[in-house]
Design an enzyme around this catalytic site. Sequence first.
Site, mmCIF file in Angstrom:
data_model
loop_
_atom_site.group_PDB
_atom_site.id
_atom_site.type_symbol
_atom_site.label_atom_id
_atom_site.label_comp_id
_atom_site.label_asym_id
_atom_site.label_seq_id
_atom_site.Cartn_x
_atom_site.Cartn_y
_atom_site.Cartn_z
ATOM 1 N N CYS A 13 21.297 49.299 42.581
ATOM 2 C CA CYS A 13 22.544 49.774 41.978
ATOM 3 C C CYS A 13 23.336 50.683 42.910
ATOM 4 O O CYS A 13 24.571 50.673 42.890
ATOM 5 C CB CYS A 13 22.270 50.493 40.662
ATOM 6 S SG CYS A 13 21.085 51.850 40.762
ATOM 7 N N HIS A 69 19.875 55.486 37.900
ATOM 8 C CA HIS A 69 20.946 54.492 37.803
ATOM 9 C C HIS A 69 22.178 55.076 38.478
ATOM 10 O O HIS A 69 22.302 56.301 38.600
ATOM 11 C CB HIS A 69 21.239 54.150 36.344
ATOM 12 C CG HIS A 69 22.142 52.976 36.169
ATOM 13 N ND1 HIS A 69 21.957 51.788 36.838
ATOM 14 C CD2 HIS A 69 23.265 52.802 35.404
ATOM 15 C CE1 HIS A 69 22.906 50.939 36.493
ATOM 16 N NE2 HIS A 69 23.715 51.535 35.633
ATOM 17 N N ASP A 86 30.269 50.071 35.516
ATOM 18 C CA ASP A 86 28.808 49.916 35.563
ATOM 19 C C ASP A 86 28.500 48.425 35.614
ATOM 20 O O ASP A 86 28.619 47.715 34.610
ATOM 21 C CB ASP A 86 28.170 50.572 34.334
ATOM 22 C CG ASP A 86 26.647 50.473 34.329
ATOM 23 O OD1 ASP A 86 26.081 49.812 35.231
ATOM 24 O OD2 ASP A 86 26.020 51.050 33.426
#
Length: 209
Positions: A13, A69, A86
């Site tokens: 990520c 994250h 996201d």
Amino acid sequence: MDISRLQHTPFYCEENVYLLCKELCTNGTADATGSDLFVAFISNEKKQVPLWNQKASKRADGAILWDYHVICVQRKNNGSPHLVWDLDSALPFPSPLASYVSETIRPSFQLFSEYQRFFRIVHAPVFLRCFASDRRHMKDSVGNWIAEPPAYEPIVAEDGTVHNLNEYIEIQASDAAKEFQGDLMNDVNQKFGVLINENQIEEFFSKLS
């Protein structure tokens, strides 16, 4: 924006957001310099952060426990809501910050203290210059990949640093800002930004004008 056209490698990520920021700057969605973009690392001391509405979840509510994250937040100054980008979320892409907090962080959901989430927020122009990852965190003890890496070369910082991801995801609750005072833009322009708790995220961006 068509999310399917963006670079996305599962379990990477931080690199996905790095490339997303560059794309938003290039295609005119964000300021060309990235001045309206902020990178947020979400983690805690135990590296166990529950988030909801995540595509990788096998649950109906999309809940998953990440070690960390990374998302991108776009600041808006024209009365429009701040936006969250996201790539791993099942919510609209992008989502208004308030909706994202409500549906993904779920602050009203009572969690044990060890699961509280913290946000390390870094101004995107700084992040794009300083971030580096040689992906060592994605190898097991004998050097095998835990998850297949992206096909492109690892990200190297402008100063030649090859890996500093650990410094972005290392969280100490005692380092979190207790209240907002002084120049917040100066804080987020530090190499590793500013650390806030999960209940401060909306207030932080409301003051970051």
